[in-house]
Design a protein around this motif. Structure first.
Motif, mmCIF file in Angstrom:
data_model
loop_
_atom_site.group_PDB
_atom_site.id
_atom_site.type_symbol
_atom_site.label_atom_id
_atom_site.label_comp_id
_atom_site.label_asym_id
_atom_site.label_seq_id
_atom_site.Cartn_x
_atom_site.Cartn_y
_atom_site.Cartn_z
ATOM 1 N N ALA A 3 0.823 -1.213 0.000
ATOM 2 C CA ALA A 3 0.000 0.000 0.000
ATOM 3 C C ALA A 3 0.845 1.246 0.000
ATOM 4 O O ALA A 3 0.481 2.266 -0.587
ATOM 5 C CB ALA A 3 -0.937 -0.005 1.213
ATOM 6 N N THR A 4 2.005 1.227 0.670
ATOM 7 C CA THR A 4 2.829 2.424 0.747
ATOM 8 C C THR A 4 3.552 2.704 -0.559
ATOM 9 O O THR A 4 4.109 3.781 -0.742
ATOM 10 C CB THR A 4 3.869 2.274 1.863
ATOM 11 O OG1 THR A 4 4.694 1.131 1.582
ATOM 12 C CG2 THR A 4 3.189 2.092 3.210
ATOM 13 N N GLN A 5 3.538 1.746 -1.495
ATOM 14 C CA GLN A 5 4.234 1.918 -2.751
ATOM 15 C C GLN A 5 3.294 2.227 -3.915
ATOM 16 O O GLN A 5 3.747 2.479 -5.018
ATOM 17 C CB GLN A 5 5.014 0.638 -3.081
ATOM 18 C CG GLN A 5 6.103 0.311 -2.055
ATOM 19 C CD GLN A 5 6.759 -1.014 -2.344
ATOM 20 O OE1 GLN A 5 6.125 -1.956 -2.803
ATOM 21 N NE2 GLN A 5 8.052 -1.094 -2.087
ATOM 22 N N GLN A 6 2.021 2.240 -3.672
ATOM 23 C CA GLN A 6 1.083 2.461 -4.765
ATOM 24 C C GLN A 6 1.187 3.867 -5.313
ATOM 25 O O GLN A 6 1.390 4.831 -4.564
ATOM 26 C CB GLN A 6 -0.344 2.224 -4.292
ATOM 27 C CG GLN A 6 -0.690 0.765 -4.128
ATOM 28 C CD GLN A 6 -2.171 0.620 -3.850
ATOM 29 O OE1 GLN A 6 -2.772 1.429 -3.163
ATOM 30 N NE2 GLN A 6 -2.760 -0.421 -4.396
ATOM 31 N N GLY A 42 1.803 9.476 4.715
ATOM 32 C CA GLY A 42 1.975 10.876 4.364
ATOM 33 C C GLY A 42 0.774 11.690 4.800
ATOM 34 O O GLY A 42 0.361 11.651 5.960
ATOM 35 N N ALA A 43 0.199 12.423 3.859
ATOM 36 C CA ALA A 43 -0.983 13.242 4.154
ATOM 37 C C ALA A 43 -2.278 12.496 3.875
ATOM 38 O O ALA A 43 -3.353 13.095 3.904
ATOM 39 C CB ALA A 43 -0.936 14.532 3.336
ATOM 40 N N PRO A 57 -11.340 -0.294 -0.195
ATOM 41 C CA PRO A 57 -10.261 0.397 0.524
ATOM 42 C C PRO A 57 -10.071 1.806 -0.042
ATOM 43 O O PRO A 57 -9.910 1.983 -1.248
ATOM 44 C CB PRO A 57 -9.042 -0.484 0.264
ATOM 45 C CG PRO A 57 -9.321 -1.160 -1.029
ATOM 46 C CD PRO A 57 -10.808 -1.320 -1.134
ATOM 47 N N LEU A 58 -10.087 2.787 0.847
ATOM 48 C CA LEU A 58 -10.048 4.187 0.424
ATOM 49 C C LEU A 58 -8.784 4.884 0.900
ATOM 50 O O LEU A 58 -8.233 4.567 1.957
ATOM 51 C CB LEU A 58 -11.243 4.955 0.991
ATOM 52 C CG LEU A 58 -12.644 4.530 0.577
ATOM 53 C CD1 LEU A 58 -13.665 5.444 1.257
ATOM 54 C CD2 LEU A 58 -12.816 4.564 -0.934
ATOM 55 N N GLY A 59 -8.381 5.874 0.137
ATOM 56 C CA GLY A 59 -7.402 6.849 0.565
ATOM 57 C C GLY A 59 -8.093 8.194 0.660
ATOM 58 O O GLY A 59 -8.796 8.607 -0.269
ATOM 59 N N LEU A 60 -7.927 8.888 1.791
ATOM 60 C CA LEU A 60 -8.600 10.158 2.046
ATOM 61 C C LEU A 60 -7.574 11.259 2.241
ATOM 62 O O LEU A 60 -6.662 11.134 3.073
ATOM 63 C CB LEU A 60 -9.471 10.060 3.300
ATOM 64 C CG LEU A 60 -10.532 8.960 3.325
ATOM 65 C CD1 LEU A 60 -10.997 8.719 4.752
ATOM 66 C CD2 LEU A 60 -11.714 9.347 2.449
#
Length: 292
Positions: A3-6, A42-43, A57-60
């Motif tokens: 996930a941290t590399q996407q 990160g942010a 799965p979301l990134g906000l």
């Protein structure tokens, strides 16, 4: 891929009615983050939600006027965008017009500097009502850190795979079937607290899902469950039912912010804040937690 590399995918912007406080949104999510479910990269705050019966799965990310949302595993179908936008709007209180709220609360000498410091503060709820209810029970009479530990153990035992490095909070029907002794041992709860978690899960299963992701149990139904008292019902009115005038007079953080007064005194003090007592409560919570 981890996930941290996407690579960042396309984001959908969900616009607030007025201003939004990005730092406070991230701080509130971080304060209640459940190990395995929530992740900060990160942010961006990452976590799964349920949408139309499936896990997404979301990134906000947050700007002064929008919540930027992206799916971490695959592009979101266009047909699902309205449902996701509605979930995010409710979760972060984006439809509320803060101007009349701030104007009313700023008349109070205690709240005026808090409103001036955080004029874009919004009442943040939960993406899932059962998660709200279960974590409220897990947080009874313990610190937020302890609640997160208990919730993380529950997720580790019965949460599902949510894609890139994340897990789901187990739904009510899964929790309702866990043997009492097994749940108590795995999570580290008292016998009474274990029974309350199971009672809440079974009540959710019996009630079925409510429209628009709302809390499916009335206040009376909650109070009828073993181990659910006024503080838990009040807290869920504030954080899950999102009643703008809900108020948890017995909350220890609130009472400390008001000078260590009694619940009865806190109830009386809050009369001047109607019909926006929940917003006042969030200001006082935020001041205690993020005073810097």
């Amino acid at each position: 891929m981890d996930a941290t590399q996407q690579d960042p995918g396309p984001s959908m912007g969900v616009t607030a009615h007025g201003r939004l406080d990005p730092d406070l949104c991230l701080a509130t999510l971080a304060a209640h983050a459940i190990p395995g479910v929530d992740e900060r990269v990160g942010a961006e705050h990452r976590r799964p939600v349920r949408l139309h019966g499936r896990v997404v799965p979301l990134g906000l990310r947050f700007t002064p006027g929008q919540v930027l949302v992206r799916c971490l595993d695959a592009p979101l179908p266009v047909a699902d965008e309205p449902a996701l936008a509605a979930l995010v709007r409710r979760w972060f209180g984006l439809d509320e017009d803060l101007e009349p709220v701030n104007a009313h609360l700023a008349r109070d000498p205690l709240l005026a500097p808090l409103v001036a410091r955080r004029p874009a503060l919004r009442r943040i709820g939960y993406p899932d009502p059962f998660e709200a209810a279960a974590t409220t029970v897990l947080g009874q009479q313990v610190s937020v850190a302890a609640m997160r530990t208990f919730a993380g153990r529950l997720v580790a035992g019965w949460g599902g795979d949510a894609g890139p490095g994340l897990r789901t909070f187990p739904p009510a029907d899964v929790v309702a079937r866990i043997p009492e002794d097994e749940l108590q041992a795995a999570v580290g709860l008292t016998r009474a607290r274990t029974r309350t978690v199971l009672a809440v899960a079974r009540a959710f299963v019996e009630a079925g899902p409510a429209a628009d992701g709302a809390l499916p149990l009335t206040r009376g139904q909650l109070l009828a469950l073993p181990g659910i008292g006024p503080w838990s019902a009040d807290y869920l009115d504030v954080r899950a039912r999102l009643d703008p005038d809900a108020f948890a007079a017995g909350d220890l953080v609130l009472r400390r912010a008001l000078g260590r007064i009694s619940a009865r005194e806190a109830e009386a003090r809050a009369e001047a804040w109607r019909p926006y007592r929940a917003q006042a409560l969030f200001h006082l919570w935020s001041q205690e937690a993020y005073a810097a």
